[in-house]
Design an enzyme around this catalytic site. Sequence first.
Site, PDB file in Angstrom:
ATOM      1  N   CYS A  45       0.831  -1.203   0.000  1.00 21.44           N
ATOM      2  CA  CYS A  45       0.000   0.000   0.000  1.00 21.44           C
ATOM      3  C   CYS A  45       0.864   1.251   0.000  1.00 21.44           C
ATOM      4  O   CYS A  45       0.589   2.213  -0.718  1.00 21.44           O
ATOM      5  CB  CYS A  45      -0.934  -0.001   1.205  1.00 21.44           C
ATOM      6  SG  CYS A  45      -1.920   1.512   1.374  1.00 21.44           S
ATOM      7  N   CYS A  60      -5.653  -2.131   7.208  1.00 16.79           N
ATOM      8  CA  CYS A  60      -6.705  -1.120   7.122  1.00 16.79           C
ATOM      9  C   CYS A  60      -8.043  -1.688   6.664  1.00 16.79           C
ATOM     10  O   CYS A  60      -9.092  -1.287   7.159  1.00 16.79           O
ATOM     11  CB  CYS A  60      -6.266   0.009   6.193  1.00 16.79           C
ATOM     12  SG  CYS A  60      -6.037  -0.470   4.473  1.00 16.79           S
TER      13      CYS A  60
END
Length: 360
Positions: free
Chosen positions: A102, A196
């Site tokens: 990410c 997340c």
Amino acid sequence: MQKQKNKVIVGMSGGVDSSVTAYLLKEQGYEVSGMFMKNWDEDDGTEYCTAIEDLKDAEQVAETLSIELHQVNFAAEYWENVFENFLSEVNAGRTPNPDILCNREIKFRAFLDYARALGADLIATGHYVRRFDAKNPLYRGLDLTKDQSYFLWALTAEQVNASLFPIGDLLKTSVREIAASQCFVNARKKDSTGICFIGERRFSDFLKNYVKPEPGNIVSASGDAIGRHQGLMFYTLGQRQGLGVGGIKDHPDAPWFVVGKNLKKNELIVVQGVDHPTLYAKGLLARQINWIGEPPRLPGMYSAKVRYRAVDAPCAIETDGDNLYIVFEKPERAVTPGQSVVIYDGEICLGGAVIEEALT
């Protein structure tokens, strides 16, 4: 670091670290605006997704600082460049770290490109790392309990040199004190943990939405079936909790730990004892090598971390084509395929690679 460019867009997550980042840069004279990135659309608005609350906090901090807050949705890019890789690795029986991907693909690529399109000279994030020079751009954060260089090993020098990390020279306690002094709504907000897109829910509950689990046998190192697992993707090397094989007749009471997976037989291999020899590896083979700045002299002696919270391990490193070989001075516990090995030269984060296999 003397600033040469003045328009900065800060990745503002709604947390205290990125909020203080924006404050510090404004105090230093930069033209600051914020960017709230939405990277996950699934379960939006449920108890597991904090995006709505996080956006509200980011908006309140931006209002306090009198800065503009942009919003952008990178969910499609995240799915294609991060989450699909995560699922592929899980299906292969490995333990990936999507936060590292990410950072490379979203926070320091998609965000950087978007910020530049808006006219920004630089981007900034609330990572606890430091930036010094173009040759060796990435250094550990001053607060070693919060240092996040482990998660940034896959970046390029160009990405690092286009970024600012103003809280890298601060302790976390100081960051919270600054936030409180500015009456930020998130001054005492709990740090986010975990991946997340999973949030606070159980990993196994989330994964069942995307991967069909195949239960199988839990076997001892000698091949005896001693229990049942719920699907190999739910377990990682060194894991103790959740095995359900305690108190087995004819076995001592020492706890069991995962040491391997047999994908062909769909078996989870376990051993007893926290210091069982098969939990340790003398070295490892890794691939997908990335050097952030100038490649180190190899072969050579450096230090490496095979987990975020691991203590630096002195080691000998050499490469052979696309392969990176590491031999530790002392055996390392739970070297896990799919995880990252990150290499340091003192305070400098040189780069890293993805662990392919442990070498015993």
